[in-house]
Design an enzyme around this catalytic site. Sequence first.
Site, mmCIF file in Angstrom:
data_model
loop_
_atom_site.group_PDB
_atom_site.id
_atom_site.type_symbol
_atom_site.label_atom_id
_atom_site.label_comp_id
_atom_site.label_asym_id
_atom_site.label_seq_id
_atom_site.Cartn_x
_atom_site.Cartn_y
_atom_site.Cartn_z
ATOM 1 N N ARG A 27 51.371 36.041 31.809
ATOM 2 C CA ARG A 27 50.000 36.355 32.270
ATOM 3 C C ARG A 27 48.928 35.599 31.501
ATOM 4 N NH1 ARG A 27 49.386 41.508 35.214
ATOM 5 N NH2 ARG A 27 51.105 41.322 36.668
ATOM 6 N N ARG A 31 42.911 38.330 33.349
ATOM 7 C CA ARG A 31 41.592 38.958 33.197
ATOM 8 C C ARG A 31 41.047 39.009 31.778
ATOM 9 N NH1 ARG A 31 43.450 44.043 36.409
ATOM 10 N NH2 ARG A 31 45.335 43.204 35.467
ATOM 11 N N ARG A 40 37.700 34.416 39.734
ATOM 12 C CA ARG A 40 38.130 35.462 40.661
ATOM 13 C C ARG A 40 36.926 35.982 41.452
ATOM 14 N NH1 ARG A 40 38.839 40.823 41.095
ATOM 15 N NH2 ARG A 40 40.902 41.648 41.631
ATOM 16 N N ASP A 77 51.623 35.376 42.422
ATOM 17 C CA ASP A 77 52.111 36.718 42.137
ATOM 18 C C ASP A 77 53.510 36.880 42.708
ATOM 19 O OD1 ASP A 77 50.866 39.349 40.993
ATOM 20 O OD2 ASP A 77 52.190 39.943 42.622
ATOM 21 N N TYR A 154 58.465 47.685 44.983
ATOM 22 C CA TYR A 154 57.126 47.671 45.599
ATOM 23 C C TYR A 154 57.198 47.847 47.119
ATOM 24 C CZ TYR A 154 55.342 46.222 41.077
ATOM 25 O OH TYR A 154 55.009 46.198 39.742
#
Length: 349
Positions: A27, A31, A40, A77, A154
């Site tokens: 990652r 963020r 973003r 992703d 998921y």
Amino acid sequence: MTELKNDRFLKALAREPVDRTPIWMMRQAGRYLPEYRASRAKAGSFMDLCTNPDMACEVTMQPLERYPLDAAILFSDILTIPDAMGLGLYFETGEGPRFRKTVRTEAEVSALEIPDVNTSLDYVMKAVSTIRGELNGRVPLIGFSGSPWTLATYMVEGGSSKDFRRLKAMIYDQPEIAHQLLDKLAQTVTAYLNAQILSGAQAVQIFDTWGGALSASAYEEFSLSYMRQIVSGLIREHEGRKVPVILFTKNGGLWLEQMADTGCDALGLDWTINIGDARRRVGDRVALQGNMDPAVLYASPQTIRKEVKKILTDFGDHPGHIFNLGHGITPEVDPEHAKAFIEAVVEFG
Ligand code: CP3
């Protein structure tokens, strides 16, 4: 073909000697970086970032502009695959990923189509080739995918889950349906990673984030066996170089020997295991990547430096170590602490 200017990441994966321990962070484009948050906001949403190859390239490069990292990782992703299978991925602010459709019944699993990765995931392949162009040989580019098991959690649960109760009920009550789903995912992941390799990915990592939630026998049957199938179907050489495969099962410390036997080149370790013990267990079969607790980055730079030294000492003077965190860097981390971490590896590695 441009020559690689920095190949210590690929050398360490091949367990060849290097001038210093290479480092990248899971990652690393995310963020915690203000420039990522700005990109973003400009893109509109997370999926807009992923589906626009120029934007995906821009954010992939951001951590490399700040820090002396030894690898870039494709910005994308793991959930692009279920999206391409028609499940309709979206991100609810503050709530993580969600799907408009779920896959829970035998009929839904049978109806699931294996996507043509070169059309429905064409934006990922374009991002890979755009990033390779931009990198221009600076460092190698890592491609990635989720493991079939992790993707299935998921798809069946409809988003993130704490207990995976629907998918777990399925593996115990209707294992043949779970196997049909996992097999379709394994075929898709193999094609997806191979397409990334042909587009320019120079190493690939399989993220099995939730394999560690399984019992030992269920891990072998529902997660590891599908990763083994993928590893044996991957293109292992491209552009005249080996394309190494890294398997990362979070909480998989109990099963390192079995993971090393899949034919992969390296294991990603979370922080719950001592990296020296892991090395003694897998011997010279695979390289090891990891494994500092990402929460150490909340501590002071002096503490971070101490923890880096500890992991380097635990691993010892052997080839085949790629420094990383034991899981992704979190949004609350101060970029200056990430800098202290990376510089400590550069200094002591
Ligand atoms: O490592 C990198 O820098 C490459 C990019 C990358 C992302 N996700 C970007 C991302 C990679 C390799 C992933 C993998 C991924 N995605 C995993 C496996 C690895 C892991 O962390 O366990 C998983 C389980 C996912 C699914 C996913 N994507 C979740 C659960 C979330 C939301 C959770 C969160 O952190 O908020 C995402 C979103 C996501 N993927 C973000 C990023 C940078 C944050 C999205 C945003 O900008 O709001």
